[in-house]
Design a protein around this motif. Structure first.
Motif, short mmCIF file in Angstrom:
data_model
loop_
_atom_site.label_atom_id
_atom_site.label_comp_id
_atom_site.label_asym_id
_atom_site.label_seq_id
_atom_site.Cartn_x
_atom_site.Cartn_y
_atom_site.Cartn_z
N UNK A 1 -18.22 136.31 94.02
CA UNK A 1 -19.21 137.20 94.62
C UNK A 1 -19.35 136.95 96.12
N UNK A 2 -19.29 135.67 96.52
CA UNK A 2 -19.39 135.33 97.95
C UNK A 2 -18.22 135.94 98.71
N UNK A 3 -17.02 135.76 98.17
CA UNK A 3 -15.84 136.34 98.80
C UNK A 3 -15.88 137.86 98.81
N UNK A 4 -16.45 138.44 97.74
CA UNK A 4 -16.55 139.90 97.63
C UNK A 4 -17.44 140.47 98.73
N UNK A 5 -18.56 139.82 98.97
CA UNK A 5 -19.50 140.30 100.00
C UNK A 5 -18.83 140.30 101.37
N UNK A 6 -18.16 139.19 101.70
CA UNK A 6 -17.46 139.09 103.00
C UNK A 6 -16.38 140.15 103.09
N UNK A 7 -15.62 140.33 102.00
CA UNK A 7 -14.50 141.27 102.03
C UNK A 7 -14.98 142.70 102.26
N UNK A 8 -15.99 143.10 101.51
CA UNK A 8 -16.49 144.47 101.63
C UNK A 8 -17.11 144.70 103.01
N UNK A 9 -17.89 143.73 103.49
CA UNK A 9 -18.56 143.86 104.79
C UNK A 9 -17.56 143.95 105.93
N UNK A 10 -16.61 143.01 105.96
CA UNK A 10 -15.68 142.96 107.09
C UNK A 10 -14.63 144.06 107.01
N UNK A 11 -14.20 144.44 105.81
CA UNK A 11 -13.23 145.54 105.71
C UNK A 11 -13.88 146.85 106.13
N UNK A 12 -15.13 147.08 105.72
CA UNK A 12 -15.84 148.29 106.16
C UNK A 12 -15.97 148.32 107.67
N UNK A 13 -16.30 147.16 108.26
CA UNK A 13 -16.46 147.09 109.72
C UNK A 13 -15.15 147.37 110.44
N UNK A 14 -14.04 146.82 109.92
CA UNK A 14 -12.77 147.04 110.63
C UNK A 14 -12.24 148.46 110.44
N UNK A 15 -12.50 149.05 109.27
CA UNK A 15 -12.10 150.45 109.07
C UNK A 15 -12.86 151.36 110.02
N UNK A 16 -14.17 151.15 110.14
CA UNK A 16 -14.97 151.94 111.07
C UNK A 16 -14.53 151.73 112.51
N UNK A 17 -14.20 150.47 112.85
CA UNK A 17 -13.75 150.16 114.21
C UNK A 17 -12.43 150.84 114.52
N UNK A 18 -11.50 150.82 113.55
CA UNK A 18 -10.21 151.48 113.77
C UNK A 18 -10.35 152.98 113.90
N UNK A 19 -11.20 153.57 113.05
CA UNK A 19 -11.47 155.01 113.18
C UNK A 19 -12.08 155.32 114.54
N UNK A 20 -12.97 154.43 115.00
CA UNK A 20 -13.58 154.61 116.32
C UNK A 20 -12.56 154.54 117.43
N UNK A 21 -11.64 153.56 117.33
CA UNK A 21 -10.59 153.41 118.34
C UNK A 21 -9.71 154.66 118.39
N UNK A 22 -9.37 155.18 117.21
CA UNK A 22 -8.53 156.38 117.14
C UNK A 22 -9.26 157.58 117.77
N UNK A 23 -10.50 157.79 117.35
CA UNK A 23 -11.26 158.96 117.83
C UNK A 23 -11.50 158.89 119.33
N UNK A 24 -11.96 157.72 119.82
CA UNK A 24 -12.22 157.59 121.25
C UNK A 24 -10.92 157.65 122.06
#
Length: 487
Positions: free
Chosen positions: A172-195
């Motif tokens: 569960x600890x690893x799951x929380x980190x994985x979901x949080x950081x993967x969501x953040x990096x996906x949003x960041x990559x989409x942001x980099x592409x759009x901008x």
């Protein structure tokens, strides 16, 4: 009081599994390897072709693995599939290679990437901050070689130790980190592409890059011992182009690898017969779309020459500076730190399950086949951590990863060929999901992957035989393990 448990606990849903697939795939590669790809093929058309063909192969393989994951919904993933389709030796050789360099080397490389970009924020963490060194010989140019320990290496080891510790506290600890950081990096990559497209894309750069879209060239240093003399550009076609594409795909395949990590933790996924295959498809599809789109953004923002010769191959840093100005370096550094931290969490979480399953089969250290009170293989996690830390200190993880690309794809070929074998060997076996496009798509993957391997053997043998030697070393270890298990 017994501090161990007998079995894994299914706690990961479809979203968690998909985040593991995407998060394990996206590390530092997409921010860097396009420079080397461009040097090997030299044009916008071939750059995008390399990413599309790699994405197609990854998606095809993921869809094929769905059948195997539904047949064998338990910890161990690819190791189990190879053992069941062929024999325990083939499964062990994969597990041995996985332990010796595939997983541990990737963990080391991603950890060092984290520390290198952390140095943008805190220069004291740089790999240039050498804490200790000793001369270890001379290189091909006659210059002294050093074995050194830098601040960057210590930071990377610290991150690996931290994530290993967190993952010993339960999935569960690893799951929380994985979901949080993967969501953040996906949003960041989409942001980099759009901008990138909105703020920095220029039609003159785009048109110039596509003017000779299929005119392939290769950039080589004029003098490898004196990089200041610059690069020579040579037009390539035919066999030379095949070699260039194969060399270029080493980078794109490394960037797209680790998609199969979710199969290693099948014992901890809810409804694995459905969710493993679905998460493989969704995760690889998301990442493939992002990778191709990011490279289209690079082409719209930077001239090809600047992509090919970005400082230290950091294409994303160069693009981010164009998009965001002086703040671009800090923005991209934070993005890559988030990306690599989440990527390493996924690699660490899933990798130890392979060693656990091997130990249960009597083919690995007995202690690694034990789960702690949190239902995770803690001894296997710490052993993986130790080997990854040694590779961080050695400084050889990058070389090892280049050499192992051939072996990684070879095992993918064997695994997907295993679908055909198991259809014959076990026609009566339950198959809740059948490989999409069977037999055509799996056969196409095998042919394309075999062509990649053959091209490397012919044109880039230095990328093949060292990794193959690592695999062969596993043969005597296998028979020694069998003998030890009988005693």
């Amino acid at each position: 009081m017994d501090n161990t448990t007998a079995s894994f606990k299914p706690t990961l849903g479809l979203l968690d599994a998909t985040m593991l697939v995407a998060g394990s795939m996206i590390g530092s590669g997409i921010f860097i390897v396009s420079a080397d790809i461009t040097r090997n093929v030299g044009s916008a058309g071939w750059l995008i072709f390399v990413w599309i063909i790699t994405g197609f192969m990854t998606l095809t393989a993921a869809l094929s693995y769905g059948e195997l994951s539904a047949m064998f919904p338990k910890a161990g993933g690819q190791y189990v599939y190879l053992k069941e389709a062929y024999n325990p030796l083939v499964g062990f050789l994969y597990g041995w290679s996985f332990f010796a360099v595939i997983q541990t080397g990737t963990i080391a490389a991603v950890g060092v990437a984290f520390s290198k970009f952390a140095a943008y924020l805190l220069p004291v963490l740089s790999d240039k901050n050498v804490l200790w060194h000793i001369q270890s010989g001379v290189n091909a140019c006659g210059d002294p070689k050093y074995f050194s320990i830098s601040a960057a290496q210590l930071v990377s080891i610290s991150i690996i130790v931290l994530l290993t510790y967190i993952n010993t506290k339960g999935v569960k600890s690893g799951k929380i980190i994985q979901t949080l950081f993967t969501s953040a990096k996906l949003l960041s990559l989409f942001g980099l592409i759009i901008f990138g497209f909105l703020l920095a894309a220029k039609s003159e750069i785009w048109n110039a890059n596509w003017a000779n879209a299929w005119q392939a060239t290769k950039d080589q240093l004029v003098n490898a011992c004196n990089p200041d003399q610059g690069f020579s550009v040579t037009a390539i076609s035919g066999a030379a182009l095949m070699g260039g594409i194969a060399a270029a795909m080493v980078g794109s395949i490394f960037s797209s690898d680790a998609w199969n990590n979710v199969t290693f933790i099948a014992g901890e996924v809810k409804n694995p017969k459905r969710n493993i295959g679905l998460s493989l498809f969704l995760g690889t599809l998301i990442v493939t779309v992002i990778y191709v789109t990011v490279n289209l953004m690079y082409i719209s923002v930077l001239p090809l020459n600047e992509i090919a010769h970005a400082e230290n191959d950091r294409v994303a840093v160069t693009a981010s500076n164009v998009i965001f100005g002086n703040a671009g370096t800090i923005i991209i550094a934070i993005m890559i730190m988030i990306s690599t931290f989440g990527c390493n969490n996924g690699l660490i979480l899933s990798g130890a399950r392979v060693y656990y399953t091997m130990a249960k089969d009597g083919l690995f250290f007995k202690r690694t086949g034990v789960l702690n009170k949190n239902a995770v293989p803690e001894p296997a996690l710490w052993l993986q951590c130790l080997v990854a830390a040694i590779l961080c200190l050695s400084g050889k993880y990058g070389d090892l990863l280049d050499m192992i690309s051939f072996v990684v794809v070879l095992f993918y070929i064997l695994t997907i060929a295993g679908i055909f074998i198991l259809r014959k060997k076990r026609p009566e076996a339950e198959r809740p999901y059948k490989a999409f496009g069977y037999p055509v798509l799996p056969a196409i993957y095998i042919l394309m992957a075999a062509a990649f391997c053959i091209a490397l053997i012919i044109y880039k043998p230095e990328y093949t035989w060292p990794g193959f030697i690592i695999v062969l070393i596993g043969i005597p270890i296998y028979f020694f393990s069998l003998r030890s298990a009988k005693n």
